[in-house]
Design a protein around this motif. Structure first.
Motif, PDB file in Angstrom:
ATOM      1  N   ASP A   1      37.729  43.593  33.684  1.00 52.27           N
ATOM      2  CA  ASP A   1      38.552  42.971  34.736  1.00 52.27           C
ATOM      3  C   ASP A   1      38.585  41.460  34.555  1.00 52.27           C
ATOM      4  O   ASP A   1      39.606  40.819  34.798  1.00 52.27           O
TER       5      ASP A   1
ATOM      6  N   GLY B   1      42.014  40.822  33.276  1.00 49.49           N
ATOM      7  CA  GLY B   1      42.667  40.813  34.584  1.00 49.49           C
ATOM      8  C   GLY B   1      42.930  42.222  35.075  1.00 49.49           C
ATOM      9  O   GLY B   1      42.443  43.198  34.525  1.00 49.49           O
ATOM     10  N   GLY B   2      43.709  42.299  36.126  1.00 46.39           N
ATOM     11  CA  GLY B   2      44.102  43.588  36.659  1.00 46.39           C
ATOM     12  C   GLY B   2      43.606  43.883  38.057  1.00 46.39           C
ATOM     13  O   GLY B   2      44.106  44.787  38.707  1.00 46.39           O
TER      14      GLY B   2
ATOM     15  N   ALA C   1      43.102  41.264  40.453  1.00 44.76           N
ATOM     16  CA  ALA C   1      43.357  40.135  41.351  1.00 44.76           C
ATOM     17  C   ALA C   1      44.089  40.570  42.614  1.00 44.76           C
ATOM     18  O   ALA C   1      43.753  40.113  43.704  1.00 44.76           O
TER      19      ALA C   1
ATOM     20  N   CYS D   1      40.064  36.924  39.540  1.00 46.49           N
ATOM     21  CA  CYS D   1      41.357  36.459  40.069  1.00 46.49           C
ATOM     22  C   CYS D   1      41.936  35.353  39.190  1.00 46.49           C
ATOM     23  O   CYS D   1      43.127  35.354  38.871  1.00 46.49           O
TER      24      CYS D   1
ATOM     25  N   ASP E   1      43.417  36.579  35.825  1.00 41.78           N
ATOM     26  CA  ASP E   1      44.496  37.563  35.893  1.00 41.78           C
ATOM     27  C   ASP E   1      45.851  36.885  35.739  1.00 41.78           C
ATOM     28  O   ASP E   1      46.070  35.794  36.261  1.00 41.78           O
TER      29      ASP E   1
ATOM     30  N   GLU F   1      48.752  38.397  36.739  1.00 45.31           N
ATOM     31  CA  GLU F   1      49.716  38.942  37.694  1.00 45.31           C
ATOM     32  C   GLU F   1      50.092  37.991  38.835  1.00 45.31           C
ATOM     33  O   GLU F   1      51.281  37.730  39.026  1.00 45.31           O
TER      34      GLU F   1
ATOM     35  N   LYS G   1      47.071  32.504  43.361  1.00 44.65           N
ATOM     36  CA  LYS G   1      45.745  32.581  42.761  1.00 44.65           C
ATOM     37  C   LYS G   1      44.823  31.486  43.300  1.00 44.65           C
ATOM     38  O   LYS G   1      43.713  31.759  43.753  1.00 44.65           O
TER      39      LYS G   1
END
Length: 99
Positions: A11, A15-16, A18, A75, A78, A80, A86
């Motif tokens: 993670d 990421g993934g 957040a 976070c 990431d 996204e 963020k």
């Protein structure tokens, strides 16, 4: 207060999570959506310059400091969420998790 969740090294690396950790942008107080408070400064400094363990803030008694830091790191790494979400979300969470 939202508590930190379990995150893995994957993670943090890729990421993934957040969007599972960050509050919705609309629910973040306005003070965290603009520069100027100590938590925004802390998160921005971490995002742009990195952070050493000696820079970690003191966690509140009911919060695992290591888990909270891993959540924020997940976070920040990431792709996204938008940068504004963020930084504001991580700063807001830091204000809840640390003294």
């Amino acid at each position: 207060m939202q508590k930190p969740i379990e995150v893995t090294n994957l993670d943090i690396a890729f990421g993934g999570k957040a969007m599972k950790i960050l509050p919705a942008y609309s629910s973040i107080p306005g003070d965290f959506k603009r520069e100027g408070n100590k938590w925004n400064s802390f998160i921005s400094r971490w995002f742009f310059n990195g952070l050493s363990k000696s820079d970690w803030p003191k966690p509140k008694p009911e919060v695992s400091g290591k888990l909270a830091m891993l959540n924020i790191q997940a976070c920040l790494s990431d792709f996204e969420p938008k940068h504004e979400h963020k930084i504001a979300g991580a700063a807001y969470l830091a204000s809840q998790w640390f003294e």
